[in-house]
Design an enzyme around this catalytic site. Sequence first.
Site, PDB file in Angstrom:
ATOM      1  N   HIS A  58       0.837  -1.205   0.000  1.00  0.00           N
ATOM      2  CA  HIS A  58       0.000   0.000   0.000  1.00  0.00           C
ATOM      3  C   HIS A  58       0.871   1.255   0.000  1.00  0.00           C
ATOM      4  O   HIS A  58       1.201   1.811   1.044  1.00  0.00           O
ATOM      5  CB  HIS A  58      -0.926   0.006   1.211  1.00  0.00           C
ATOM      6  N   HIS A 230      -5.890  -0.644   5.251  1.00  0.00           N
ATOM      7  CA  HIS A 230      -5.764   0.187   6.459  1.00  0.00           C
ATOM      8  C   HIS A 230      -6.971   0.106   7.407  1.00  0.00           C
ATOM      9  O   HIS A 230      -7.644   1.090   7.685  1.00  0.00           O
ATOM     10  CB  HIS A 230      -5.470   1.638   6.094  1.00  0.00           C
ATOM     11  N   ASP A 303       0.613   2.560   3.895  1.00  0.00           N
ATOM     12  CA  ASP A 303      -0.220   3.606   3.288  1.00  0.00           C
ATOM     13  C   ASP A 303       0.592   4.891   3.144  1.00  0.00           C
ATOM     14  O   ASP A 303       0.123   5.981   3.466  1.00  0.00           O
ATOM     15  CB  ASP A 303      -1.504   3.847   4.091  1.00  0.00           C
TER      16      ASP A 303
END
Length: 426
Positions: A58, A230, A303
């Site tokens: 990610h 997430h 992320d």
Amino acid sequence: MYVLKNGQVLNASGKLESKDVLIQNGKVNLIADSIEVTSGEEFDATGKLITPGFIDVHVHLREPGGEHKETILTGTKAAARGGYTTICSMPNTKPVPDSKEVMESIQAKIKETAKVRVLPYASITTSLGTDELVDFEALKEAGAFAFTDDGVGVQLAGTMYEAMKRAAALDMAIVAHCEDNSLIYGGVVHDGIFAEKEGLKGIPNIAESVQIARDVLLAEAAGCHYHVCHISTKESVRVVRDAKRAGIRVTAEVSPHHLILDEEAIPGNDGNWKMNPPLRSKEDRAALLEGLLDGTIDFIATDHAPHAAEEKNVPMEQAAFGIVGLETAFPLLYTHFVKTNEWTLKQLIDWMTVKPAECFKLPYGKLEEGSVADIVVLDLEKEANIDPDTFYSKGKNTPFVGETCIGWPVATFAEGTLVYNEGEIK
């Protein structure tokens, strides 16, 4: 050819063993107590831990279209410094990789500039966030890693169901940013203590958990591998746990910041603390930690979301969502959880290597003879402060500025090539 001398490796039971590692032709050729060669380069790993290179599924690289925030080059430099040898790039770019032509152009740029392996996602819908599905077959052929509309949730159940059926037919995953737009209410932080104190609009837990609940049932019906990005709420953890018990093919990731921080850590109305999902309650953070330990949550992903300074150094109402994470993930997690004896070293390494590899059937994430020589050398005694001025990423947006961490990557090998060594990108 490299010989990593006098390092330590983790064995299957999590014990440290002193070993030498021979890298030859991009592979781990030999792991032994002592290796003597007459050619090649010797790398002194005395007192250091040798592990598989980290995998992050990610990452936002921003290129094409957002090069003022990050590029494939700067993002992969950041990855190399952070010990990551495989990263998966999200499709919220301009243009979106929603066609074979755009995907092929991104692949060409990756081949030209990337310092580590980059596996690009394709979007689920055209232009990202519409209800028109992409050509799944053509994008798989062009090299898409999986399909996601990350940054927005797929709002219509029918659109998601059809996408899942098409992905399942190709044995590919649907990766979901889970957020019901009708439940966001214009929020910029978690709907909790901090929002009330600052008079800010809050995003409730159900904005995430309701969409996950919908999607796991769709995934069951479609026979699709469904991956939750997430994860951030206790209700979401419960839904994923129940779905796994029911035999639904669902996996989930959690970001370092949601494990380390909660809303009570936010010092004030500062855009560098704005992320999506937002930092939730103490109870939510506890549920994430429990879910990771019991296997409900499969692994850790950063992320990594770089932004230009002017997009973050403003109040939360105006700031962009997201923080960077590639260069800080391991030291933060090692300091907060391994040094405090909440996790074992093997657990942390597994959550950053073999676990994401297994979830997405990637041939990486292991350190064994014959494996691809994706390797990170870690100095578990090195202590340093988090300083955005030293980041290779263009994004300096982190809430961890100035935090002292112990345990840092000091060298990274990508397919046998030394790409990072003692603060220098090769």
